[in-house]
Design a protein around this motif. Sequence first.
Motif, PDB file in Angstrom:
ATOM      1  N   GLY A 116      -2.581 -25.466   6.596  1.00 47.43           N
ATOM      2  CA  GLY A 116      -1.678 -26.397   7.252  1.00 47.43           C
ATOM      3  C   GLY A 116      -2.380 -27.232   8.305  1.00 47.43           C
ATOM      4  N   LYS A 117      -3.202 -26.575   9.131  1.00 48.00           N
ATOM      5  CA  LYS A 117      -3.941 -27.299  10.171  1.00 48.00           C
ATOM      6  C   LYS A 117      -4.912 -28.309   9.557  1.00 48.00           C
ATOM      7  N   LYS A 118      -5.618 -27.861   8.554  1.00 47.11           N
ATOM      8  CA  LYS A 118      -6.635 -28.709   7.911  1.00 47.11           C
ATOM      9  C   LYS A 118      -6.018 -29.953   7.280  1.00 47.11           C
ATOM     10  N   ASN A 119      -4.811 -29.803   6.745  1.00 49.44           N
ATOM     11  CA  ASN A 119      -4.183 -30.910   6.020  1.00 49.44           C
ATOM     12  C   ASN A 119      -3.037 -31.564   6.789  1.00 49.44           C
ATOM     13  N   ASN A 120      -2.911 -31.206   8.070  1.00 49.47           N
ATOM     14  CA  ASN A 120      -1.910 -31.803   8.955  1.00 49.47           C
ATOM     15  C   ASN A 120      -0.490 -31.681   8.392  1.00 49.47           C
ATOM     16  N   ILE A 121      -0.182 -30.485   7.920  1.00 48.98           N
ATOM     17  CA  ILE A 121       1.156 -30.205   7.388  1.00 48.98           C
ATOM     18  C   ILE A 121       1.945 -29.439   8.446  1.00 48.98           C
ATOM     19  N   PRO A 122       3.164 -29.826   8.747  1.00 48.15           N
ATOM     20  CA  PRO A 122       3.974 -29.081   9.724  1.00 48.15           C
ATOM     21  C   PRO A 122       4.078 -27.607   9.336  1.00 48.15           C
ATOM     22  N   MET A 123       4.008 -26.716  10.345  1.00 44.12           N
ATOM     23  CA  MET A 123       4.003 -25.275  10.080  1.00 44.12           C
ATOM     24  C   MET A 123       5.007 -24.564  10.976  1.00 44.12           C
ATOM     25  N   VAL A 124       5.700 -23.574  10.393  1.00 46.16           N
ATOM     26  CA  VAL A 124       6.568 -22.685  11.162  1.00 46.16           C
ATOM     27  C   VAL A 124       6.185 -21.244  10.832  1.00 46.16           C
TER      28      VAL A 124
END
Length: 380
Positions: A104-112
Motif C-alpha cells: 500500500g505504501k509503495k503504490n500510494n493506496i489508502p490503507m486501514v
Amino acid sequence: MRIAIFSDTYTPEVNGVARTLKRYTDYLEKVGIEYKLFVPESRTPNPTVPQVERFTSIPFALYPECRIALPNPLSINETLKTFRPTLIHVLTPFNLGIYGAHYGKKNNIPMVASYHTNFDDYLTYYHLQFMKKWIWKYMTWFHRPFEKVYVPSPSTKAKLLSKRMHPNIDIWGRGVDAIQFSPEKKSDKIRMKYQIQEKNIVLYVGRLSPEKDIDIVFDTFHSLPKELKKSTHLVIVGDGPLYQTLSTDHCKQITFTGFLEREELAEMYASTDVFLFPSPTETFGNVVLEAQASGLPVIGANAGGVQHLLQDNQNGFLCKPKSVNDFVTKTTTLLTNDQLRQDIGKKARAFALEQSWNRIFDRLIASFEDILEVKTRKSA
C-alpha cells in the motif's frame, strides 16, 4: 471500491477474527464489492475460492489457532497488479499484514487496519510480561502508516489512545445472526447426546487457554452451594492448549464437547441455563453476543469488550475480574430464581436483536468511502 484484505486467520479456523472476516467477505459479495483476500493455508482442507489466495504457514506460538503465513511476494504482486485495489485492509499485524502495508505504501493506496486481539494482556498469562514494552513499540510502528485503525469496542479504543498507538481510531463493532442463534433452538437433544441428568446446565464457550481465565469457570462450579452443585452440570465447549489437561482433571458432572458446528452450538446456547464467561482480555466477546441472542443469561467479567455488552442486573451480570466469590454469587442467584433468569434472558435477546451485521458493515463501508474521498481530494 476494490478491497485487498490481508489476515493471518480465516475460515475454517475457529476464532473470533476468522468468523468476523467470513461475515465481512460474505457481506462484500452480497453488496457487490470486489475483494481479494490473502490468508494462510488452513490445517483443514477447504475448497478453492477465486477471491481467496492462501500461503504456506506455521502456527503462531502464543495462539496456535492463528498461523503465520510465508507470503509469496511474486504471487501477491501479480494478483494485485491485475486486481488494482483502491483500498488495503489489514486485519493482523504479522507477515501478511506487513506485506499488505508495504504494498500500500509503495503504490500510494489508502490503507486501514483492524485491531482484534490484546496480545499484550496475553503475555502476563504466559509469563512474558517483559515483552510488553516491545509489543507496544512494534504495534505503534506497524499501525502508523494507516489512515485509520478500527477496534471492536470503546474500551479497546480508549486503551489504544492511551498508548498513543494511532491518532485516528474508530469503532467497528460486531453483530450476531439472531436467526441462527435463537431461543427457538432449544432442544432436548443436548441432554440426550451428553447424558445430562442434572436440572441445571452452566455453559462456557471459548478457547481453553490461560488468558480466558478458564480456571474461574471451574472454581465457580466447584464452589457452588452443595445442594445446588448436586443439581448442576457444567458444559465446556471449545478447544485449546489446556483441553487435554482440563478434560483429564475434571470429569464428574462436567462435559467437554470440543468445537461444535454452528447448528449444534446454537442448540447448546438455547438449551442451557447460565453462560459463564470470565475472560478479562476480550476486545469484544462474540460468544457473549451469541449467548444473548439465544436468550441465555450471561455472567461475565467487568473488563474489556464484555463490559459493553452486559448491563449489570438488566441483560446480564458483571463480576469483578478473577473474583470467584462474585461469580459464585451471581451464578447461584440465577440458578435459584427462574423468573429472574427468564427476565434477563429476554432482555439479553432484545439487546442482541439490535446488533445487526448489515448495519455494522454498512457503517464500515461508509467509513471506507469517507477515507477514499478525503484521499482523492488531497491528491487532486
